[in-house]
Write a protein that holds these residues in place. Structure first.
Motif, PDB file in Angstrom:
ATOM      1  N   PRO A  64      50.994  16.548   5.039  1.00  0.00           N
ATOM      2  CA  PRO A  64      50.110  15.861   4.083  1.00  0.00           C
ATOM      3  C   PRO A  64      50.826  15.644   2.752  1.00  0.00           C
ATOM      4  N   GLY A  65      51.475  14.517   2.593  1.00  0.00           N
ATOM      5  CA  GLY A  65      52.304  14.249   1.422  1.00  0.00           C
ATOM      6  C   GLY A  65      51.629  14.429   0.080  1.00  0.00           C
ATOM      7  N   VAL A  81      43.593  13.704 -13.199  1.00  0.00           N
ATOM      8  CA  VAL A  81      43.855  12.375 -12.630  1.00  0.00           C
ATOM      9  C   VAL A  81      44.659  12.503 -11.339  1.00  0.00           C
ATOM     10  N   CYS A  82      45.679  13.349 -11.346  1.00  0.00           N
ATOM     11  CA  CYS A  82      46.486  13.562 -10.138  1.00  0.00           C
ATOM     12  C   CYS A  82      45.641  14.130  -9.003  1.00  0.00           C
ATOM     13  N   ALA A  83      44.777  15.073  -9.323  1.00  0.00           N
ATOM     14  CA  ALA A  83      43.933  15.689  -8.288  1.00  0.00           C
ATOM     15  C   ALA A  83      42.954  14.672  -7.699  1.00  0.00           C
ATOM     16  N   VAL A  84      42.331  13.887  -8.552  1.00  0.00           N
ATOM     17  CA  VAL A  84      41.386  12.875  -8.071  1.00  0.00           C
ATOM     18  C   VAL A  84      42.107  11.831  -7.218  1.00  0.00           C
ATOM     19  N   LEU A  85      43.263  11.373  -7.686  1.00  0.00           N
ATOM     20  CA  LEU A  85      44.034  10.403  -6.900  1.00  0.00           C
ATOM     21  C   LEU A  85      44.490  10.991  -5.573  1.00  0.00           C
ATOM     22  N   THR A  86      44.864  12.260  -5.573  1.00  0.00           N
ATOM     23  CA  THR A  86      45.285  12.910  -4.332  1.00  0.00           C
ATOM     24  C   THR A  86      44.144  12.930  -3.325  1.00  0.00           C
ATOM     25  N   ILE A  87      42.961  13.273  -3.784  1.00  0.00           N
ATOM     26  CA  ILE A  87      41.800  13.308  -2.886  1.00  0.00           C
ATOM     27  C   ILE A  87      41.473  11.904  -2.382  1.00  0.00           C
ATOM     28  N   LEU A  88      41.428  10.935  -3.289  1.00  0.00           N
ATOM     29  CA  LEU A  88      41.105   9.560  -2.895  1.00  0.00           C
ATOM     30  C   LEU A  88      42.126   8.986  -1.916  1.00  0.00           C
ATOM     31  N   VAL A  89      43.405   9.189  -2.210  1.00  0.00           N
ATOM     32  CA  VAL A  89      44.455   8.648  -1.343  1.00  0.00           C
ATOM     33  C   VAL A  89      44.434   9.328   0.024  1.00  0.00           C
ATOM     34  N   ILE A  96      50.360   3.340  -0.067  1.00  0.00           N
ATOM     35  CA  ILE A  96      49.612   3.962  -1.157  1.00  0.00           C
ATOM     36  C   ILE A  96      50.011   5.435  -1.298  1.00  0.00           C
ATOM     37  N   LYS A  97      50.137   6.131  -0.175  1.00  0.00           N
ATOM     38  CA  LYS A  97      50.581   7.540  -0.226  1.00  0.00           C
ATOM     39  C   LYS A  97      51.962   7.650  -0.848  1.00  0.00           C
ATOM     40  N   LEU A  98      52.840   6.770  -0.445  1.00  0.00           N
ATOM     41  CA  LEU A  98      54.204   6.797  -0.954  1.00  0.00           C
ATOM     42  C   LEU A  98      54.241   6.523  -2.456  1.00  0.00           C
ATOM     43  N   MET A  99      53.437   5.589  -2.926  1.00  0.00           N
ATOM     44  CA  MET A  99      53.394   5.291  -4.362  1.00  0.00           C
ATOM     45  C   MET A  99      52.883   6.494  -5.158  1.00  0.00           C
ATOM     46  N   LEU A 100      51.866   7.168  -4.648  1.00  0.00           N
ATOM     47  CA  LEU A 100      51.348   8.339  -5.356  1.00  0.00           C
ATOM     48  C   LEU A 100      52.399   9.439  -5.418  1.00  0.00           C
ATOM     49  N   CYS A 101      53.072   9.677  -4.307  1.00  0.00           N
ATOM     50  CA  CYS A 101      54.091  10.734  -4.292  1.00  0.00           C
ATOM     51  C   CYS A 101      55.279  10.375  -5.176  1.00  0.00           C
TER      52      CYS A 101
END
Length: 158
Positions: A26-27, A53-61, A140-145
């Protein structure tokens, strides 16, 4: 101890990029752990806003990554068989490389739609849309990471 946590955070963030592509890892959650590790050190001062913000984006993504192929299948007229087939194909694909997840999702949707009685052209259309949804989720996962890498470097340099 701070140096150890900073190095460990970097390792987690690099693994998150790999986990964005490799099935079974789970990236985004791994990257978020890296950001948290960086935050708990005394040498790096990551703001609470950035963490939230990072936590919310992680959950959403993470949710979006699993929901996007299913949504795209339904949105473009795929049957319940195609949705179930794409889910089964994704699970079977986890046993293989990242290509297995993508192809498994595509083939599962095509086979499911064929089992529902659709013709080959429509089944391939639904499979292609499911494939695009899977690729979009991966991107999207790759962009967040990659943004976790930016956060890591930014806060270490500043």
């Amino acid at each position: 101890m701070d140096i150890f946590l900073i190095i460990l955070a970097g390792i987690f963030i690099v693994i998150s990029i790999i986990g964005s592509i490799v099935p079974g890892l789970p990236g985004p959650p791994i990257g978020m752990i890296g950001v948290i590790l960086l935050h708990i050190t005394d040498k790096v001062d990551i703001s609470l806003t950035t963490l939230i913000v990072c936590a919310v984006l992680t959950i959403l993504v993470s949710i979006l990554d699993y929901y996007l192929p299913i949504y795209s299948t339904k949105k473009f007229g795929g049957s319940k068989f195609a949705v179930r087939g794409s889910i089964i194909g994704m699970v079977v694909g986890f046993l293989f490389t990242p290509i297995g997840v993508i192809l498994g999702t595509f083939l599962g949707a095509v086979i499911g739609e064929l089992l529902n009685g659709s013709d080959m052209v429509n089944s391939l259309k639904i499979g292609s849309v499911t494939f695009l949804g899977t690729i979009l989720g991966l991107g999207i996962k790759l962009m967040l990471c990659c943004s976790f890498v930016f956060i890591y470097v930014y806060y270490l340099v500043s």
